[in-house]
Design a protein around this motif. Structure first.
Motif, PDB file in Angstrom:
ATOM      1  N   GLU A  76       0.841  -1.294  -0.118  1.00 46.86           N
ATOM      2  CA  GLU A  76       0.233   0.037   0.241  1.00 46.86           C
ATOM      3  C   GLU A  76       0.992   1.324   0.186  1.00 46.86           C
ATOM      4  O   GLU A  76       0.458   2.551  -1.087  1.00 46.86           O
ATOM      5  N   GLY A  79       2.459   1.981  -2.816  1.00 45.76           N
ATOM      6  CA  GLY A  79       1.537   2.490  -4.301  1.00 45.76           C
ATOM      7  C   GLY A  79       1.286   1.405  -5.527  1.00 45.76           C
ATOM      8  O   GLY A  79       0.387   2.311  -6.227  1.00 45.76           O
ATOM      9  N   ASN A  81      -0.670  -1.374  -5.113  1.00 42.84           N
ATOM     10  CA  ASN A  81      -2.851  -1.117  -5.389  1.00 42.84           C
ATOM     11  C   ASN A  81      -3.525  -0.397  -6.473  1.00 42.84           C
ATOM     12  O   ASN A  81      -3.811  -0.732  -6.584  1.00 42.84           O
ATOM     13  N   THR A  82      -2.471   0.887  -6.537  1.00 34.07           N
ATOM     14  CA  THR A  82      -3.492   1.554  -7.477  1.00 34.07           C
ATOM     15  C   THR A  82      -2.792   0.913  -9.263  1.00 34.07           C
ATOM     16  O   THR A  82      -1.806   0.763  -8.991  1.00 34.07           O
ATOM     17  N   PHE A  83      -3.861   1.351 -10.438  1.00 33.72           N
ATOM     18  CA  PHE A  83      -3.508   0.683 -11.420  1.00 33.72           C
ATOM     19  C   PHE A  83      -3.132   1.534 -12.241  1.00 33.72           C
ATOM     20  O   PHE A  83      -3.107   2.646 -11.950  1.00 33.72           O
ATOM     21  N   HIS A  84      -2.137   1.526 -12.963  1.00 30.23           N
ATOM     22  CA  HIS A  84      -1.246   2.301 -13.454  1.00 30.23           C
ATOM     23  C   HIS A  84      -0.738   2.139 -15.540  1.00 30.23           C
ATOM     24  O   HIS A  84      -1.170   1.176 -15.891  1.00 30.23           O
ATOM     25  N   ASN A 108       0.852  -3.726 -11.438  1.00 31.77           N
ATOM     26  CA  ASN A 108      -0.222  -3.011 -11.348  1.00 31.77           C
ATOM     27  C   ASN A 108      -0.097  -2.174 -12.572  1.00 31.77           C
ATOM     28  O   ASN A 108      -0.576  -1.258 -12.548  1.00 31.77           O
ATOM     29  N   ASP A 146      -0.391   7.070 -16.977  1.00 32.19           N
ATOM     30  CA  ASP A 146      -0.147   7.508 -16.073  1.00 32.19           C
ATOM     31  C   ASP A 146       2.091   7.392 -15.700  1.00 32.19           C
ATOM     32  O   ASP A 146       2.967   8.280 -15.270  1.00 32.19           O
TER      33      ASP A 146
ATOM     34  N   ILE B 201       6.522   4.488  -8.407  1.00 31.63           N
ATOM     35  CA  ILE B 201       4.960   4.642  -8.334  1.00 31.63           C
ATOM     36  C   ILE B 201       5.401   5.130  -7.008  1.00 31.63           C
ATOM     37  O   ILE B 201       4.105   5.488  -6.398  1.00 31.63           O
ATOM     38  N   TYR B 202       5.915   4.940  -5.941  1.00 28.88           N
ATOM     39  CA  TYR B 202       5.712   5.400  -4.779  1.00 28.88           C
ATOM     40  C   TYR B 202       6.040   6.938  -4.881  1.00 28.88           C
ATOM     41  O   TYR B 202       5.375   8.055  -3.665  1.00 28.88           O
ATOM     42  N   LYS B 205       3.090   8.640  -6.385  1.00 28.86           N
ATOM     43  CA  LYS B 205       1.913   8.755  -5.216  1.00 28.86           C
ATOM     44  C   LYS B 205       1.975  10.127  -4.445  1.00 28.86           C
ATOM     45  O   LYS B 205       0.912  10.825  -3.993  1.00 28.86           O
TER      46      LYS B 205
END
Lengths: 206, 206
Positions: A76, A79, A81-84, A108, A146, B201-202, B205
């Motif tokens: 979590e 990050g 768990n988020t789709f990119h 993801n 993204d 990704i970290y 966000k």
DNA sequence: TAGATTGTTAATCGATTAACAATC
DNA sequence: TAGATTGTTAATCGATTAACAATC
């Protein structure tokens, strides 16, 4: 956004914790201590606890950490768990290798399109559509992108990266042998193989 | 061997200095100050001077550094004047991309052979011979191999790397998503794309 | 309960930055 | 000469390590 600034060193260790916890999960081990983590990753137990405490208290005194829970927490935090949606700019060997690489799904991150100056040479790479570079602007303007993966020649890398950042892309994953930096406009990770090879050679002779 | 231990941070900046000096050379600029270097690379002038002074005094008070001379010194420090024989273990997409990549010549690293479990699928990659994995032992025993590039699956990476290190290879360039470390037996550089992607990704966000 | 291990505070260590005398 | 800039020493800052009270 929000909370104290986390140092680059700590950020770099998070994926290592995550990877190790995945290994434990595969081995059906459901409990781990900071000492065990530290030994597996060549760190100190203090460092592990300091790192994790940046994000909260995930452990239990006298017990340690629950593997599944800690893994879920780090997932979590990272990050994942988020789709990119990602696009690859540059369909050469590296771009092709990246389009082919199936490992991004676990993060993801999904490659939706590849852009290349010479479209005729590859119509489709592993099921991913290849577009002509001329269509890049329109595509980025009309789709949610993204992550832009830069795998063009060094000479074009800065220009093309600046372009997609100007069009609103907030994350650049750069494989060209230059350091890109967009300040507060976008985040960036550089994979500089040439620098890595030089470090290797330096260390080899010492 | 010899001299004080140079920190990993300093080693990581050496290729960046080298790259910048190359750029200046292309632009026919033959003089540079620590201030200019620092601004180009997002460092401080102090840091540049401290870094360089680890290896000697390459500049001149009131003048700065001669571009060609400093570049030659750093090239020597990095060990780029020595020829290195490399082999690629794993002929998948990444291995192929690496075999194809022409950039290693400027580091004097030459790919002499590729090893793969499934030789029939690729007989030759860009003029480099592809051998069956079964021949790896014999090849390494009979040739001078300075660098082994690991591009096999995560599961086999550790095993195959340990094998070549046991056979005397002193430098491992690892592209599998695990951290390899051979202590004093061999040096290693890990290119971990998965970790890099997680960091990206970290940061995206935050 | 006794043993183990956390989260956190304090101490140490190392890296970065600042300052400046030397000198081109 | 006056100005610029090095190499190096000292000061600062941040990251790692150690210590320990809290508590499961």
């Amino acid at each position: 956004m929000g909370g104290k600034q986390i140092s680059e060193n700590v950020i770099s260790r998070l994926p290592k914790y995550y990877r190790y916890l995945q290994e434990l999960e595969v081995k059906k081990i459901n409990r781990v201590s900071s000492k065990q983590i530290s030994e597996a990753l060549n760190l100190t137990a203090s460092q592990v606890r300091q790192d994790l405490s940046n994000f909260g208290g995930f452990g239990q005194q006298g017990y340690g950490y629950d593997v599944d829970y800690l893994k879920a927490c780090i997932r979590e935090i990272l990050g994942l768990n988020t789709f990119h949606n990602a696009i690859i700019i540059g369909g050469g060997r590296i771009g092709q290798a990246l389009a082919n690489y199936k490992g991004f799904a676990s993060e993801n991150v999904y490659v939706r399109a590849v852009f290349d100056i010479n479209v005729s040479k590859v119509a489709k790479i592993d099921g991913v559509d290849v577009y002509d570079m001329a269509e890049l602007d329109a595509y980025v303007s009309n789709h949610k992108v993204d992550v832009a993966i830069i795998s063009v020649q060094k000479e074009e890398a800065k220009k093309v990266a600046e372009k997609v950042v100007a069009l609103g892309v907030k994350a650049i994953w750069n494989f060209a042998p230059i350091d890109l930096n967009f300040g507060s406009r976008a985040v960036c990770e550089n994979i500089n193989m040439s620098e890595s090879l030089m470090r290797l050679i330096y260390k080899a002779k010492s």
